[in-house]
Structures are given as structure tokens and as C-alpha cells.
Design a protein around this motif. Structure first.
Motif, PDB file in Angstrom:
ATOM      1  N   VAL A 722       0.845  -1.201   0.000  1.00 46.16           N
ATOM      2  CA  VAL A 722       0.000   0.000   0.000  1.00 46.16           C
ATOM      3  C   VAL A 722       0.877   1.248   0.000  1.00 46.16           C
ATOM      4  CG1 VAL A 722      -1.646   1.338   1.369  1.00 46.16           C
ATOM      5  CG2 VAL A 722      -1.972  -1.120   1.088  1.00 46.16           C
ATOM      6  N   SER A 723       1.966   1.227   0.782  1.00 43.56           N
ATOM      7  CA  SER A 723       2.864   2.375   0.840  1.00 43.56           C
ATOM      8  C   SER A 723       3.502   2.646  -0.519  1.00 43.56           C
ATOM      9  CB  SER A 723       3.942   2.124   1.898  1.00 43.56           C
ATOM     10  OG  SER A 723       4.825   3.229   1.975  1.00 43.56           O
ATOM     11  N   GLN A 724       3.905   1.562  -1.198  1.00 45.32           N
ATOM     12  CA  GLN A 724       4.502   1.701  -2.532  1.00 45.32           C
ATOM     13  C   GLN A 724       3.504   2.272  -3.528  1.00 45.32           C
ATOM     14  OE1 GLN A 724       6.068  -2.143  -3.573  1.00 45.32           O
ATOM     15  NE2 GLN A 724       7.356  -2.250  -1.738  1.00 45.32           N
ATOM     16  N   LEU A 725       2.278   1.777  -3.501  1.00 45.64           N
ATOM     17  CA  LEU A 725       1.240   2.276  -4.409  1.00 45.64           C
ATOM     18  C   LEU A 725       0.953   3.751  -4.135  1.00 45.64           C
ATOM     19  CD1 LEU A 725      -1.290  -0.694  -4.429  1.00 45.64           C
ATOM     20  CD2 LEU A 725       0.032   0.128  -6.372  1.00 45.64           C
ATOM     21  N   SER A 726       0.875   4.089  -2.858  1.00 41.88           N
ATOM     22  CA  SER A 726       0.581   5.472  -2.482  1.00 41.88           C
ATOM     23  C   SER A 726       1.667   6.411  -3.005  1.00 41.88           C
ATOM     24  CB  SER A 726       0.468   5.577  -0.958  1.00 41.88           C
ATOM     25  OG  SER A 726       0.192   6.907  -0.573  1.00 41.88           O
ATOM     26  N   ALA A 728       3.824   5.735  -5.573  1.00 41.11           N
ATOM     27  CA  ALA A 728       3.881   5.727  -7.031  1.00 41.11           C
ATOM     28  C   ALA A 728       2.754   6.540  -7.649  1.00 41.11           C
ATOM     29  CB  ALA A 728       3.823   4.287  -7.536  1.00 41.11           C
ATOM     30  N   LEU A 729       1.576   6.491  -7.052  1.00 39.75           N
ATOM     31  CA  LEU A 729       0.421   7.200  -7.612  1.00 39.75           C
ATOM     32  C   LEU A 729       0.255   8.592  -7.017  1.00 39.75           C
ATOM     33  CD1 LEU A 729      -2.170   4.261  -7.655  1.00 39.75           C
ATOM     34  CD2 LEU A 729      -0.776   5.099  -9.544  1.00 39.75           C
ATOM     35  N   LYS A 730       1.160   8.924  -6.068  1.00 38.98           N
ATOM     36  CA  LYS A 730       1.094  10.239  -5.414  1.00 38.98           C
ATOM     37  C   LYS A 730      -0.305  10.510  -4.873  1.00 38.98           C
ATOM     38  CE  LYS A 730       4.856  12.331  -8.098  1.00 38.98           C
ATOM     39  NZ  LYS A 730       5.326  11.048  -8.644  1.00 38.98           N
ATOM     40  N   THR A 731      -0.803   9.519  -4.150  1.00 37.59           N
ATOM     41  CA  THR A 731      -2.169   9.566  -3.629  1.00 37.59           C
ATOM     42  C   THR A 731      -2.162   9.099  -2.177  1.00 37.59           C
ATOM     43  OG1 THR A 731      -3.033   9.012  -5.821  1.00 37.59           O
ATOM     44  CG2 THR A 731      -4.539   8.720  -3.957  1.00 37.59           C
ATOM     45  N   PRO A 732      -2.817   9.812  -1.257  1.00 37.16           N
ATOM     46  CA  PRO A 732      -2.920   9.337   0.127  1.00 37.16           C
ATOM     47  C   PRO A 732      -3.564   7.946   0.166  1.00 37.16           C
ATOM     48  CG  PRO A 732      -3.678  11.600  -0.054  1.00 37.16           C
ATOM     49  CD  PRO A 732      -3.487  11.113  -1.452  1.00 37.16           C
ATOM     50  N   ARG A 733      -3.124   7.111   1.106  1.00 39.77           N
ATOM     51  CA  ARG A 733      -3.583   5.720   1.124  1.00 39.77           C
ATOM     52  C   ARG A 733      -5.095   5.595   1.236  1.00 39.77           C
ATOM     53  NH1 ARG A 733      -0.881   2.358   5.461  1.00 39.77           N
ATOM     54  NH2 ARG A 733       0.975   3.435   4.707  1.00 39.77           N
ATOM     55  N   GLU A 734      -5.750   6.512   1.969  1.00 38.42           N
ATOM     56  CA  GLU A 734      -7.208   6.396   2.093  1.00 38.42           C
ATOM     57  C   GLU A 734      -7.926   6.700   0.784  1.00 38.42           C
ATOM     58  OE1 GLU A 734      -5.936  10.489   3.514  1.00 38.42           O
ATOM     59  OE2 GLU A 734      -5.292   8.399   3.819  1.00 38.42           O
ATOM     60  N   GLN A 735      -7.240   7.337  -0.158  1.00 33.89           N
ATOM     61  CA  GLN A 735      -7.849   7.651  -1.453  1.00 33.89           C
ATOM     62  C   GLN A 735      -7.439   6.663  -2.543  1.00 33.89           C
ATOM     63  OE1 GLN A 735      -7.070  11.756  -2.502  1.00 33.89           O
ATOM     64  NE2 GLN A 735      -7.620  12.514  -0.454  1.00 33.89           N
ATOM     65  N   LEU A 736      -6.619   5.660  -2.195  1.00 33.63           N
ATOM     66  CA  LEU A 736      -6.132   4.714  -3.197  1.00 33.63           C
ATOM     67  C   LEU A 736      -7.248   3.956  -3.923  1.00 33.63           C
ATOM     68  CD1 LEU A 736      -2.915   3.119  -1.647  1.00 33.63           C
ATOM     69  CD2 LEU A 736      -3.082   4.441  -3.768  1.00 33.63           C
TER      70      LEU A 736
END
Length: 885
Positions: A722-726, A728-736
Motif C-alpha cells: 500500500v505504501s509503494q502504491l501510495s 507511485a500514484l502520489k495519492t494518500p492511502r485512504e484515497q487509493l
């Protein structure tokens, strides 16, 4: 005299004769060579063979049995039933022939007013083994039968063996003569339905070896302890005592038959075929009820397949009686009411049983509808090709894959004016049965002979100390290498080691065996597996890593503490998840199997639909709340009846003795019968992480979870992802979730546009492809590779468009392309080409053969494929050449 009354009289009589009354074992046997308890002697095999010392010198029981090898005879004879009850009296080295004959004759012929069964001696015949002069003399002495009513018969009927080396002996059978209205005179030797076998006395007195068949073997000598194994068929005695013609008309079976008659509107006794169907329904519904009461659920293999077959034969029979809709809700209720006096579990467990029954009926009714659609297609294709018979392979596919009955296939084919290649179908069925029998024989050879453990078990039960200690001092009682007893095993060898005591847990109850070592003076053994080959005996499969181990040496078992700790966590977590499931779904969500190993648990339970994400979260939360609450885990050893009265859950299919171990977590919140190892308090479980939920058959679901450190590591890994995705997508985890959904939608839109562009590009090639047609014999042929295509449907669309351009000609279009890296060929033919003999299905199969795959289809359009994309040009050339052959 009702069936239950006959059973009561039998057990009361033998109790007065000093027999221990033993409750019926489950229909699900733990004998690895059998699927079910097929005879009354199955639960007593360890005692009869001498593998395990008998806990009593004489016993009597009423054993539930299931036998389906004569399933096709059900309903056609008065005595063939798939479920039956076998009354038995047993002697383990106590009384022998004289006692067995005396007891049988006295009970059968004593007046009903005195507690007997009241048979007239004039109606009874006896058979003995042709060489058993002793038994014949005893019958003359005890029963006073005239010698002409005692017949000598051969090994095929009057000699018992398992078909394996071990105990065997002659039999003596008692028959009831139903009178001249039922057949010819001449006694049981006539093998006529007039004479009904009601009791078989087996005199187990010899040891056999070199078994070449069930009736061809060498007798080694007499057994040191001679045993008596008898069986009196309860249903057979019941139909005689109740004055009816067959077992289907007795009080425990007839109510279902009558209800089937009422549902169908037809008359019982008016038509032979209908009568057979009514009896099949009555028998199979009762058998299914009893199997499900012992925890069997419908499935596609093993015991579940047999149950499914019984249920579907009942549905099929009702259909042939003119009832197309569901009937199980009514029929199973009637069977429950007929059986609950003898077997209260069918009522107490009714919610679960009825859930499975109704789900299976609904599934099969859908299968019948789908099968009829497939069969209609086969009928249409057969007619179109000018054939007169549906291929046996198609009928077998319908039967084997879709569960569509062959008799229904025959009926529908006949209505369409066709036949079925029954010879081909029967050949395929015989091949399947041969494979199944070979597998059964293999299992029997590999697993059934436990006589090698007999002397070891005679020294007493293996003492398990592992509940409290992780090490145990012991002595080596025996060593086996390749199943043969030896005095010692040396470094590098794999062996089985039997000890007097052990701290190592043997696999059982869903918990895998412990890991660990066994050490002693000058040797060390790595433990590979721990099992119980016969009840009460623990066998350690080991590799001798150093030194040499010998019989009578001292040894110390040492459990891998970290592995055991994780296994305890997993097993206790299984109990917590089970309790959480029942809290969430209700009491019908009962356990149907489990697996516990270090860090992992798998739990199967009865439920008819997938669990929602919210439900899974709720179950997980309830289980983890129990972990947080640090509930006390306690164990008690107490009588089975007392444990059940306290509400302890028992796992279906598990065998329990008179005393059981009950595990409580938080008092009655989780209370189960369990011999496994557990934590001291629920907090020791650490964490439960549900990682999967899926179907494992009709009305069965499975949840999987990681436990303890494994659960933590899994969640930590997910956190890192989740941290990596957040990032890479420059998005807060709650908005992933929203961001990923947005990207997925954009990707699908782009793929759709690309597919449209590719389809248009292919479509633009239609004129050029049509104009490239060349004359090949009588045909105009387009045979080209178009490179890459987005899908097989795109290639098919292109071929059909080219065919449309050439529809007025005798044209064959064969187009090849790579689809996702694999070669595909589409062949399309015009009407004129088909009239000239071109068949797209044949041509596609030809191309597929070059591509290293398979193919086929209709005469107008077909598809082939394979794995060798480089062979596309050769495949198209093969199509062209086939048109000139």
C-alpha cells in the motif's frame, strides 16, 4: 413387530447373555481401504484381526451400513437396499461355534411373549461350509433340524475372508422360507428369492496367506484366539415379521414410498417399472438422510460422489414418475419422521441436513435443464449430419461431466427418433470403473494390511505426554523398514519407530504431526511424520541422521518447540473462527473439516453461498476480539454423553470413544471435542488474519487464515505494498481505492478504443483479401495469415466478412493470426462450397494438427489453434492441400 422393536429385542437378549452393547459406529469409516462402513464387522476389524486387543470378550450392536455395489438391483429384489442395519453379536476368543449357534437359534425361535422373535422352526433352513462337519453336527444337536434342511455349500457362499492375508473361516447362514408362492422348492441352494438369508454366523478360526483371490488362498493354521462374527439383517427380519413382501414396505421405509405415490398420482402395485422407481426413491432418500446425518455432503468425489449419485437417482426416479419439480423438502421430512425414533440425530441436525438436500436437488434440477439443452444440440447435429445414433462419447460426457443420467439420454434420443451408441458408452463406463477398481485395489494393498503392528499394539497403547511436556523418556518397542519388522536401523535409513511413550503429536483431528527429533545412546533420528496406523498406537517415521537405533534401547522424544507453539496457535484459532462463524451465521454453520499447521489454519463449514466482505470482516473481528479478551482455555476428559449434554461440538466423521477430551475457550462460548494441542489463553494466539474464502462443493465453504507471526508478516507485507502504491500514484492511502478505480476505468476505455481501431484496420483488409482468392480445384480459396489480432472473435468477424464478399462463389476462406501470442485459424465456407463437399470443421482440425493443437466446429465456420505460431503458413497450406485431396 416394528423395526426398532426387533433391534431392541436383539440387543436385550444379548445383554442378558453377558454381551457389552456397543453403539453403532459412523457410516464414515476410518478404514483407508473403504469409503463407508459396508458391513457390521468393519468397526471390529482391529479386534478380529488381533491388531488391537478387544476391550470386551463379547459384544453386540446394531450397526448402520451403506453398500452401493448392487445399486442397480435396488427396487428389483425384496432385499437389496443401499442403507441397512446389521445386528451382530461378537466373541473375541470367548465362545465359539456352539455358543453362536445356540444364541442364534434360541433368539429366533423363542416366543415373542418371552422376548424372542417367534420364528417357526419349520420355516428355517441352514447352510454350512461343505467341509465343516463340526457346524453341521452342532445344528443337528442344538436345533434338532432335519438333516435335509441343512445344506452344504462351497467357498463362494460359505467361507469368509477379507481378500487379504489374515483371519478367515467358514460360515453358517440361516434362511427363512417364504413359501411356495415365492418360488421353487429346494432350499437356499436353489438361490431363489423364496429363501431369504436373515443371519450369517462366521466362525473365524484360521490364518490365511498367499491370497490369490477371495476364495483362493493357503491356510497357515488355526488362530490362537478364535472369534465369532455374526450379522442379522434388520430390514430382512423386519419385512418378514411385518408380513410384507420386501424391505421397502417396512415401517422405516414405506412412509417415503407412500409419499412418492401421493406426489406422483400413480398407483403402487399397478406397474412393475413404476414400482421399482417408487422403491428406489424410498431407499435412496433414507440412505441420503443417514449419510448426511453422519456428516457426508454431496460432492464430485469419494463419499460425496456416492451421496450425490443416490440423491440424483432419487430425483431421476421421481421425474420418470411424472414429477418434474422439487420433492426433497417433503420426502426427506417424511424419512426423518420415520427414522428419528431409532436415530434422533436426523431430527436434532435437521436444519443442516435439509439445507444440503434442498441445495443438491435445486442444483441437479438445473443440471437436468442444462443437460437437456446440450442433448438437444447433439440431437440436432446428429440429424443434420444424417446420422441415426448419438455418439457414445457424447452420452458419456453428459453422464460423467454434467451428471446427466444415461437413461434420460436414451429416452430423449428415442423421442427424437434416434438411438445412442450404447456399446461405445458402456465401453467408456467400463474403462472408468476399471480405473476406479484399480485405484481401490491399490489403496487396499498399500493401506489396509495393519497386521504388522499387531504384536506392537498388544504391548499396550502409546502414552502421549505432549499435552504437558515437550520431551519424553521412552523405550523403543519396535522398528519397521519398508513395512517389515527389523531389529535395528542405521544412519541414512528411513524407518518407522514405535515407542512406549512420546511427546510428539500424531496427525489427527485436522492438526498435522509435530516436528522434532528422537535421540538416544549413540543415535539421533529426525522425525519426518507421526501417525496412528492402528487405534492407540503411534508410529514415528524417521530418518536416522547418525548412529544406529535398536529395539529395546532407551530414547527421548524432543518436540520442535517453536513449531508446536505455532501449531497450538493455529488449532486454537480454528476453534475461535468456528465459534465466530456460528455467532455470525447461525448454528447450521457446522464444521466439515479443518487443517491446522504452524502459522496457518483452514476451516470448511456448511453454508450455501459466498460470504460478503462485511460478513468476513465481522467473523474476523469476533475471533480477534476473543484473542484480545485473553479467554481461558481449559481441557477436561469426561464421558462422551456428558460432553454432548454440555453442548460440546463434535466433528462429523471423527471417531470418539466412551471418554473424550473437551476443549473450552471462554467457557461454553467455544466448546468442542478435540484431542489437539492448544494455547493456555486465547491471547497466545496473537492475531488471526482471514486471507481467503471460497466454495469447496455444493453447500460447503472454506475460510483460510494466517495466525500469529505469519498473520503479522502478511499484514506487514500488505502495508508495504500500500505504501509503494501510495508513493507511485502520489495519492494518500485512504484515497487509493478511488484512484485505482479511476485508472482502471481509463485503461478499459483506452483498450476499447484500441480494439475498435484494430477491428477497423482488419475490416479495411476485406476487399484485398477477397480479391486475393485463387482457384484450387473446384474452390475459390483465400488462405492467408493476417499477422496479429486482438481476439479470436475479431479474426472470425474478418473471415465472415470475406465470405460475405464471395458468397456467390464456391469459396473457402482460411485466415490465420496470432492472438495473445498463440496461433489461431478460422475457416469459413460458402453454401456452394459446402454443397461441393468442403467442411469447415474438418479443415480447421487439419490446420490445428499442424499447429500442435486441436480444433473443429460446424461445416460453415470453425476454429483451430495450437502452440506453434511459426507453423501458421504451413497450417494454411495444409488447408489448401486438403481441398484437392
Amino acid at each position: 413387530m416394528k423395526t426398532a422393536e426387533i433391534a431392541k429385542r436383539y440387543l436385550d437378549y444379548f445383554e442378558k447373555q453377558g454381551h457389552t452393547i456397543v453403539p453403532s459406529a459412523s457410516l464414515v469409516t476410518d478404514d483407508p481401504a473403504l469409503l463407508f462402513t459396508v458391513a457390521g464387522m468393519v468397526p471390529f476389524i482391529p479386534y478380529l484381526s488381533g491388531d488391537v486387543p478387544a476391550p470386551y470378550p463379547r459384544a453386540a450392536d446394531n450397526q448402520k451400513c451403506i453398500r452401493t455395489n448392487d445399486i442397480e438391483e435396488v427396487g428389483k429384489t425384496p432385499r437389496h437396499g443401499t442403507f441397512f442395519q446389521m445386528l451382530g453379536n461378537w466373541s473375541f476368543g470367548d465362545y465359539f461355534k456352539k455358543g453362536a449357534i445356540t444364541f442364534a437359534w434360541e433368539l429366533l425361535t423363542s416366543p415373542e411373549a418371552e422376548g424372542g422373535l417367534g420364528f417357526d422352526p419349520e420355516d428355517l433352513w441352514v447352510t454350512v461350509y461343505e467341509e465343516d462337519d463340526e457346524a453341521l453336527a452342532l445344528w443337528l444337536e442344538i436345533a434338532g433340524l432335519p438333516e435335509e434342511r441343512i445344506q452344504r455349500l462351497g467357498k463362494d457362499t460359505n467361507y469368509w475372508s477379507t481378500g487379504l492375508p489374515g483371519p478367515a473361516g467358514p460360515c453358517s447362514e440361516i434362511f427363512f422360507d417364504r413359501g411356495p408362492a415365492y418360488g421353487i422348492d429346494g432350499g437356499p441352494a436353489t438361490d431363489d428369492d423364496r429363501y431369504v438369508e436373515i443371519w450369517n454366523l462366521v466362525f473365524m478360526q484360521y490364518e490365511i496367506t498367499n491370497v490369490r483371490s477371495k476364495y483362493d488362498f493357503d491356510i497357515v493354521g488355526e488362530l490362537p484366539a478364535k472369534n465369532i462374527d455374526t450379522g442379522m439383517g434388520l430390514e430382512r427380519v423386519a419385512f418378514i415379521k411385518q408380513g410384507v413382501d420386501n424391505m421397502y414396505e417396512t415401517d422405516q421405509v414405506r412412509p417415503v414410498l407412500d409419499k412418492a405415490v401421493a406426489l406422483s398420482g400413480r398407483t403402487y402395485g399397478a406397474n412393475h417399472d413404476d414400482d421399482v422407481r417408487f422403491r428406489v426413491v424410498a431407499d435412496h432418500v433414507r440412505s441420503s438422510l443417514m449419510l448426511m446425518s453422519d456428516g457426508v455432503t454431496p460432492s464430485n468425489d469419494g463419499r460425496g460422489y456416492i451421496l450425490r449419485r443416490l440423491m440424483r437417482r432419487a430425483i431421476r426416479s421421481m421425474r420418470l414418475l411424472g414429477v418434474d419439480g422439487p420433492t426433497f423438502e417433503v420426502l426427506f421430512t417424511v424419512s426423518r419422521d420415520a427414522m428419528k425414533e431409532a436415530y434422533p440425530v436426523v431430527e436434532t441436525d435437521w436444519a443442516r441436513i435439509s439445507q444440503y438436500a434442498l441445495a443438491e436437488e435445486a442444483t441437479f434440477l438445473r443440471t437436468l435443464a442444462a443437460g437437456e439443452t446440450l442433448l438437444d444440440e447433439s440431437v440436432a447435429a446428429t440429424r443434420k449430419s444424417g446420422g441415426a445414433a448419438i455418439a457414445g462419447a457424447e452420452a458419456f460426457l453428459l453422464h460423467d461431466t454434467y451428471g446427466f443420467p444415461i437413461d434420460l439420454t436414451l429416452e430423449i434420443a428415442e423421442e427424437a427418433g434416434l438411438t445412442v451408441d450404447r456399446a461405445a458408452f458402456d465401453t467408456l463406463m467400463q474403462e472408468q470403473r476399471a480405473r476406479a477398481k484399480a485405484d481401490a485395489r491399490s489403496r487396499k494393498r498399500q493401506l489396509a494390511d495393519t497386521s504388522v503392528y499387531r504384536d506392537l499394539r498388544a504391548q499396550g497403547e502409546t502414552v502421549f505426554t505432549g499435552y504437558t511436556d515437550l520431551e519424553a523418556e521412552s523405550r523403543v518397542l519396535g522398528i519397521l523398514v519398508d513395512g517389515v519388522p527389523v531389529d535395528r536401523a542405521s544412519s541414512g535409513q528411513i524407518a518407522e519407530v514405535i515407542l512406549a511413550e512420546t511427546a510428539l503429536y500424531a496427525e489427527s483431528g485436522g492438526q498435522v504431526a509435530d516436528k522434532g527429533v528422537i535421540v538416544g545412546p549413540g543415535f539421533e533420528l529426525e522425525v519426518l511424520d507421526v501417525q496412528k496406523p492402528v487405534p492407540g498406537l503411534v508410529s514415528h517415521t524417521v530418518e536416522v541422521t547418525s548412529g544406529e537405533v535398536g529395539v529395546d534401547q532407551t530414547a527421548r522424544t524432543i518436540v520442535d518447540a517453536a513449531n508446536r507453539r505455532s501449531a497450538r496457535q493455529a488449532h486454537s484459532a480454528t476453534h475461535l473462527v468456528h465459534a465466530a462463524l456460528r455467532d455470525t451465521l447461525g448454528k447450521t454453520a457446522t464444521q466439515a473439516g479443518s487443517l491446522n499447521r504452524a502459522g496457518y489454519m483452514r476451516f470448511d463449514f456448511s453454508w450455501g453461498q459466498a460470504l460478503s466482505e462485511a460478513t468476513k470482516s465481522e467473523i474476523e473481528e469476533i475471533a480477534n476480539n476473543a484473542v484480545r479478551d485473553n479467554l481461558e482455555v481449559t481441557t477436561r476428559v469426561l464421558p462422551l454423553d456428558e460432553a454432548k449434554a454440555l453442548g460440546a461440538m463434535a466433528l462429523f466423521g471423527e471417531k470418539y470413544g466412551d471418554t473424550v477430551r473437551m476443549v473450552d475457550i471462554g467457557g461454553p462460548w467455544s466448546r468442542e471435542l478435540c484431542a489437539g494441542t492448544h494455547v493456555a489463553t486465547s491471547a497466545e494466539v496473537g492475531l488471526i488474519n482471514l486471507v481467503g474464502e471460497q466454495s469447496v462443493g455444493a453447500s460447503n465453504r472454506r475460510v483460510e487464515a494466517l495466525v500469529g507471526l505469519d498473520a503479522f508478516r502478511s499484514l506487514a507485507s500488505e502495508r508495504a505494498i500500500v505504501s509503494q502504491l501510495s508513493s507511485a500514484l502520489k495519492t494518500p492511502r485512504e484515497q487509493l481505492p478511488d484512484r485505482i478505480a479511476e485508472l482502471t476505468a481509463s485503461l478499459k476505455a483506452a483498450e476499447k478504443k484500441i480494439a475498435a481501431f484494430e477491428a477497423k484496420a482488419l475490416g479495411d483488409r476485406v476487399p484485398a483479401l477477397a480479391s486475393s482468392a485463387t482457384q484450387v480445384g473446384a474452390y475459390r480459396v483465400v488462405a492467408q495469415s493476417v499477422g496479429a489480432a486482438g481476439s479470436g472473435d475479431d479474426l472470425r468477424s474478418l473471415a465472415l466478412q470475406v465470405r460475405e464478399r464471395l458468397s456467390a462463389e464456391t469459396a473457402v476462406i482460411a485466415l490465420g493470426a496470432e492472438v495473445s501470442g498463440r496461433p489461431v485459424v478460422i475457416v469459413a465456407t460458402t453454401e456452394a462450397a459446402r454443397a461441393a463437399g468442403a467442411k469447415a470443421g474438418v479443415l480447421a482440425k487439419t490446420a490445428a494438427g499442424v499447429l500442435g493443437g486441436g480444433g473443429g466446429g460446424r461445416d460453415d465456420v470453425a476454429q483451430g489453434g495450437g502452440s506453434d505460431a511459426a507453423a501458421l503458413p504451413a497450417a494454411l497450406t495444409a488447408v489448401t492441400e486438403a481441398l484437392t485431396a
